[in-house]
Structures are given as C-alpha cells and as structure tokens.
Motif scaffolding. Structure first.
Motif, short mmCIF file in Angstrom:
data_model
loop_
_atom_site.label_atom_id
_atom_site.label_comp_id
_atom_site.label_asym_id
_atom_site.label_seq_id
_atom_site.Cartn_x
_atom_site.Cartn_y
_atom_site.Cartn_z
N PRO A 1 62.08 5.01 -2.37
CA PRO A 1 61.75 6.42 -2.13
C PRO A 1 62.97 7.24 -1.73
O PRO A 1 63.16 8.37 -2.21
CB PRO A 1 60.72 6.35 -1.00
N ALA A 2 63.82 6.69 -0.87
CA ALA A 2 65.02 7.41 -0.45
C ALA A 2 65.98 7.60 -1.62
O ALA A 2 66.65 8.64 -1.74
CB ALA A 2 65.70 6.67 0.69
N LEU A 3 66.07 6.61 -2.49
CA LEU A 3 66.95 6.72 -3.65
C LEU A 3 66.48 7.83 -4.59
O LEU A 3 67.30 8.55 -5.18
CB LEU A 3 66.99 5.39 -4.42
N LEU A 4 65.18 7.99 -4.74
CA LEU A 4 64.64 9.06 -5.59
C LEU A 4 64.96 10.44 -5.02
O LEU A 4 65.18 11.40 -5.77
CB LEU A 4 63.14 8.89 -5.78
N VAL A 5 64.99 10.55 -3.71
CA VAL A 5 65.37 11.81 -3.09
C VAL A 5 66.84 12.12 -3.38
O VAL A 5 67.20 13.27 -3.68
CB VAL A 5 65.11 11.77 -1.57
N ALA A 6 67.69 11.10 -3.31
CA ALA A 6 69.11 11.31 -3.65
C ALA A 6 69.24 11.81 -5.09
O ALA A 6 70.04 12.72 -5.37
CB ALA A 6 69.88 10.00 -3.46
N SER A 7 68.47 11.23 -6.01
CA SER A 7 68.50 11.67 -7.41
C SER A 7 68.07 13.11 -7.53
O SER A 7 68.64 13.89 -8.31
CB SER A 7 67.60 10.77 -8.27
N ILE B 1 70.21 16.48 -9.11
CA ILE B 1 69.77 17.19 -10.32
C ILE B 1 69.21 18.56 -10.02
O ILE B 1 69.50 19.54 -10.73
CB ILE B 1 68.71 16.35 -11.07
N TRP B 2 68.41 18.67 -8.96
CA TRP B 2 67.63 19.88 -8.72
C TRP B 2 68.29 20.74 -7.65
O TRP B 2 67.89 20.74 -6.49
CB TRP B 2 66.21 19.50 -8.29
N ASN B 3 69.31 21.49 -8.01
CA ASN B 3 70.01 22.33 -7.05
C ASN B 3 70.61 23.55 -7.75
O ASN B 3 70.74 23.58 -8.97
CB ASN B 3 71.09 21.52 -6.31
N PRO B 4 71.00 24.57 -6.99
CA PRO B 4 71.53 25.79 -7.60
C PRO B 4 72.80 25.59 -8.42
O PRO B 4 73.03 26.32 -9.39
CB PRO B 4 71.80 26.70 -6.39
N TYR B 5 73.63 24.63 -8.04
CA TYR B 5 74.87 24.41 -8.80
C TYR B 5 74.55 24.06 -10.25
O TYR B 5 75.13 24.61 -11.18
CB TYR B 5 75.69 23.29 -8.15
N ALA C 1 60.22 15.50 1.11
CA ALA C 1 61.58 15.93 0.79
C ALA C 1 61.69 16.39 -0.66
O ALA C 1 62.30 17.42 -0.97
CB ALA C 1 62.57 14.80 1.07
N VAL C 2 61.11 15.62 -1.58
CA VAL C 2 61.16 16.00 -3.00
C VAL C 2 60.43 17.32 -3.21
O VAL C 2 60.91 18.21 -3.93
CB VAL C 2 60.55 14.89 -3.88
N ALA C 3 59.26 17.46 -2.58
CA ALA C 3 58.51 18.72 -2.71
C ALA C 3 59.33 19.90 -2.19
O ALA C 3 59.36 20.97 -2.81
CB ALA C 3 57.19 18.61 -1.97
N ALA C 4 60.02 19.70 -1.06
CA ALA C 4 60.84 20.77 -0.50
C ALA C 4 61.96 21.16 -1.45
O ALA C 4 62.26 22.35 -1.65
CB ALA C 4 61.41 20.34 0.85
N LEU C 5 62.61 20.17 -2.06
CA LEU C 5 63.70 20.44 -2.99
C LEU C 5 63.21 21.17 -4.24
O LEU C 5 63.89 22.08 -4.74
CB LEU C 5 64.39 19.13 -3.38
N LEU C 6 62.05 20.79 -4.74
CA LEU C 6 61.50 21.45 -5.92
C LEU C 6 61.09 22.88 -5.60
O LEU C 6 61.34 23.81 -6.39
CB LEU C 6 60.31 20.66 -6.47
N VAL C 7 60.47 23.08 -4.45
CA VAL C 7 60.06 24.43 -4.03
C VAL C 7 61.28 25.31 -3.78
O VAL C 7 61.26 26.52 -4.03
CB VAL C 7 59.17 24.35 -2.78
N ALA C 8 62.36 24.70 -3.32
CA ALA C 8 63.57 25.46 -3.02
C ALA C 8 64.14 26.15 -4.26
O ALA C 8 64.81 27.18 -4.17
CB ALA C 8 64.63 24.54 -2.41
N LEU C 9 63.88 25.59 -5.43
CA LEU C 9 64.39 26.16 -6.69
C LEU C 9 63.31 26.01 -7.76
O LEU C 9 63.46 25.25 -8.72
CB LEU C 9 65.68 25.45 -7.10
#
Length: 556
Positions: free
Chosen positions: A107-113, A117-121, A365-373
C-alpha cells in the motif's frame, strides 16, 4: 507466491494511472501542443544533430526520432515513449521506496507511485508539451535505485542505462546526473561523473561543434521563464506543491483558482506525514541526501524569481556560455520528486503501523492526491488530444526530396495556430516534417514580450522576406525553398514581392512551396556529432547488457 503478486502491484497500478492521465492522446493522431511536435516521419537534418547555430536543446531526441520513425510512425513513437515515461516514473518511485525502506508494504509503495505520477509538475509539463523532459523526470527514482546499487555493490550497469535514458534531452541528463552524484557518494564521483558525461555527449559535442548557445542568450528570458506564483500561493508555496511553471496557460484549470491552495495542502500533507519517520532514519546518507536535494530544488528556483536572483540570472544568461539551459527555473523542481515519493511511502507505512490497518492510510492518501489535482485525469481535462495533419504536409515533403539548401518559412515566427490544432499556439511542425533544414529564429513570444534566439542566419533570411528582398539574397544565404503556411496568423510583410516571381513546387489551400534557384547550401560535417550519438547509444545498450550480465553472475 503472495510476495510475487505484490511485486507486480506497483507496475500494474502505475500503468493504469498513466493511461488514465494520457487518456485521449492514446487514440489515433499526433501530439501537437505548444512545444510538443510529433510527425509521421522525421529526418536526419543538421537541426536533428544539433549542429545549427541554435542551441542544441532537443539532442539526441530529434536524431532518435529520425531513426525510429523510419520504421514506426513517429506519432506512435512519441505516445509510446510518453506512456512508458509516466509508467516507469510511478514504478520507479515504488522501487526506490522499497530499496530505501525495505519494511514498507505494497500500500505504501502505491502511494509513492501516485505521488510521482499525479502531481502538478507532470500536468504542467504535459500541457507545455515537454514530453521528452518527462523521460528525464521519470528516470530520477530509478537513478536513486541505480546509484544506491553502485554505492553498495560497485555495479554500474543500471546507472549507465538510466543516465543514458534521461539523457534524451540536455535537461534530463543534468537532472539525472545531479541525482546520481548526490546519491552515489563521493567515492564514486569519478565513475558517476564519467557516465554522466557519456550520457551528455550528443548535446555537449553538438554545442562545441556548432557554437549554438555558447555566446550568451537574451537576458529577457530569465524573467520570462522564472517560476510563477499560483493563486493564493507565493512562489515558494507553488514550487513546494510541484507547480509554478512560467506559462500561466499551461496549467490545469484547478490550479488557476484558489483551489490551488487546497491541492497544495493535500499534497504536502501526504508528504509531511513521512518527515518524522524519515528524520529517524537521517543517519542513512542517501535519505539525507535526497531530502537536501528536495529542499534546494524548491528554494533555488524561488530565489531565482526574486529581484537579486533575476539580476544574477540575467548576468549569467548574457555572459556565461550555456547558462540559457538553466533559465526555465521551475523545471528543476523535479529533483524534489524522489524525496516526496519516499516521504509519502514512509508516512503511510508509519500510519498503517499505528492504526494496525495496512490499506486505510494508503487509500486516504491516494484519495487526497487525486482530489488535489482532479483534472489531471483523461488528458489533463481533455486538453491533451491528438491531431491529424492535412495531406499537404506529405506532398510538400515529397516535393523537397531531391532539393538542396534550407527552407525558410512564412509567416514569421516559430509558433502557429492551425485550424486542426485548436486555439493554442504550437511550434511550427515544419522543422520535423520536412527532409531539409528549416530555418527558425528561435525568438519566443512570452507574456507580451519577446525573447531572442541564439542564431543570426534565420533572422537575416526572415528580414529579407519581410522586406521583399531579392531571391538572389535568399540563395546566397543558403535558402533553397520557401514554405508559406496559409491558415495561421502571423506577419508576412512584403514577402509576396519576393515569392511571386519564383517557381511553385507545390500549392493548395493549406501550404505553398516556392523554389529558390541557385541556392548555396550551408553544409555541416556531422561525423563527430554522429559519433557522439553512437557513444550515447552504446552507453544505453552496453549498460543494459552489462547490468543483465552482472545480475546473472550475482544470482549464480
């Protein structure tokens, strides 16, 4: 068996996430968006080798495309490389987290992935059309893994591979070289530096041979390409959130409003969760080095956007050869990504241990990252769509097959707005579409101003056309043909006076091609540059072979 299945989770997840990002681009057609130009076929011109008087910014990328597009459609090649880059970026982040934090679970490794991938840069560089820069970005976590292997075992094969892959562009080569030097340790500096130089040979040799970009660049480009503060965020906040690209048009819609604050807070919250767990591992020199690299990657571009930073940058651009490569300051924030991904994995693993639940912290964490962008999905809100070129381009390319000299283009300038490209300025596809060198001034229109290019011959040719000068002057400057692109706005001046008497090689509603008799071709001896490209290829292929051999020997 369970361990084997969990090992497949990060690459499969990263592939699915990458496909969700690229979405519509994976359909038929070609990537043509701002700086991104893919074409059915590219050619081995002086521009592709980087030996014109312009800076060698797309070396060895253009030569690689010229080679691959002889056997596979160039549009497919670019889309495949882009998908591979995002996929490997996410997969590499997981591999890096596993290498430095061996106790963390899937699960932690999937968050790193997800962070990788899923960021503003990623979103901003996609919209700006920097597909090949994302290859260098994706190589960074793999560079950490390979440099760590070199540090621990002395095996350098994989490091050679990732450095060469990142070296598809000069910026990618520098990003990977910095990362490798930071991680590998001072005892490995000579070897790491040597491999980095080999990975950079194509553009280093091309620049030395042609002089492109070595005589200083327009200081106006420093302010024009400085990192930008997003709504509600200062420059530091934008960069810390992996955003802040100079072009305010090349951003997802969610980053153009105060929602950018929420997106940045969510991303940084996921990262901050792992700061304390990583602090407890600060005696690990690699973790400490990656953390320091992230801090510098955020603060340096921010300082570069201040008054004193801009003045230093303007001095360097004018007086320091090659400094123009550094002017897009926000691109260097990519160096923060390895630490961000590592911290996210460490934080989720820590929370999972506290809550005694492996998946809940990762899901949050994944949900937060997806919602962030939220609008990164499906081609960054469907902005990343393939286009179809009119058949006119193929006809013009065929008409130039047996001609000599370079090609001048009208209207003036490097950017076009075609009916088939939407209402977005795109780089003129002519230099990559035609079998002869296409002269371009390199002048960029940025934020209402302009930034001059490095070369002068293209400027001279453009002035002759705009002033309605003689065809003899064009031929003396090495021009063998003039292409007029009809369905795009731009300045044409008195060029009709020059072109009307000339023989027409091809004309339809889209394009007109005129022949300039008696051209005196400006020839280049590219043998040394070709040898540098072959050395880069040998590093890529040879490094892979050596890595596989070392792995087999180690297992035996």
């Amino acid at each position: 068996m369970a361990s084997s299945r969990s090992g497949w989770a990060p690459p499969l997840y990263s592939l699915a996430l990458s496909a969700a990002v690229l979405g519509p681009l994976l359909g038929p057609g070609y990537l043509l968006l701002r700086d991104a130009v893919s074409t059915p076929r590219s050619y081995f011109t002086d521009s592709a080798w980087g030996t014109t008087d312009a800076a060698a910014r797309a070396v060895p990328q253009d030569a690689v495309m010229a080679a691959l597009s002889t056997v596979v459609d160039g549009g497919i090649v670019v889309k495949s490389i882009l998908l591979l880059a995002l996929w490997c970026g996410g997969w590499g982040a997981a591999a890096m987290a596993r290498a430095l934090l061996p106790s963390v679970g899937t699960p932690a490794l999937l968050v790193a992935s997800t962070v990788a991938i899923w960021n503003p840069y990623v979103a901003e560089r996609l919209l700006q059309g920097h597909w090949s820069l994302l290859v260098g970005y994706a190589a960074l976590p793999w560079t950490v893994v390979a440099a760590l292997s070199l540090r621990r075992t002395g095996r350098w094969g994989w490091l050679a591979v990732v450095l060469a892959a990142a070296g598809l562009t000069p910026t990618g080569a520098i990003l990977a070289a910095v990362t490798a030097l930071v991680v590998a340790g001072w005892k490995k500096v000579p070897l790491t530096l040597g491999l980095s130089v080999l990975a950079s040979l194509p553009w280093l040799v091309a620049t030395a041979m042609s002089g492109g970009g070595t005589t200083g660049t327009d200081p106006a480009g420093v302010a024009a390409f400085a990192a930008r503060a997003e709504p509600g965020l200062g420059t530091v906040g934008s960069l810390a959130g992996l955003g802040g690209i100079w072009n305010s048009d090349a951003v997802p819609t969610s980053r153009t409003s105060l929602f950018a604050i929420l997106g940045t807070v969510l991303l940084l919250a996921v990262v901050a969760l792992g700061v304390a767990p990583l602090w407890r591992r600060r005696r690990n020199p690699v973790i400490s080095a990656v953390a320091v690299m992230a801090i510098v990657a955020v603060l340096a571009p921010a300082l570069g956007a201040t008054g004193p930073g801009l003045r230093i940058g303007e001095w360097a651009a004018a007086d320091v050869p090659g400094a123009g490569l550094l002017r897009d300051a926000q691109k260097w924030v990519a160096l923060a990504m390895p630490f961000y991904a590592l911290a996210a994995a460490a934080g989720v693993a820590w929370a999972a241990a506290k809550l005694r639940n492996r998946w809940l912290p990762a899901a949050v964490a994944v949900a937060a990252l997806l919602v962030a962008l939220p609008d990164l999905v499906w081609g960054v809100g469907n902005q990343l769509k393939p286009v179809d070129y009119p058949s006119s381009w193929t006809s013009v390319a065929a008409a130039l097959d047996d001609k000599e000299g370079d090609v001048a283009v009208m209207p003036a300038g490097m950017f076009r707005i075609f009916p088939y490209s939407g209402n977005v300025p795109v780089l003129d596809p002519a230099p990559r579409m035609l079998p002869l060198d296409v002269l371009q001034t390199g002048e960029l229109l940025v934020a209402g101003g302009s930034v001059r290019g490095e070369g002068t011959r293209a400027e001279d040719v453009e002035k002759v056309l705009l002033d309605g000068g003689s065809a003899d002057r064009l031929s003396a400057l090495g021009v063998g043909a003039v292409l007029v692109e009809k369905n795009t706005p731009g300045e044409t001046g008195k060029s009709a006076q020059t072109l009307d008497p000339l023989p027409v090689l091809y004309e339809d509603d889209e394009l007109a091609l005129y022949e300039v008799p008696g051209a005196s071709p400006v020839s280049q001896d590219n043998r040394v540059v070709i040898a540098a490209h072959l050395a880069w290829l040998a590093l890529l292929v040879g490094g892979l072979g050596w890595a596989m051999r070392s792995r087999h020997t180690h297992k035996s």
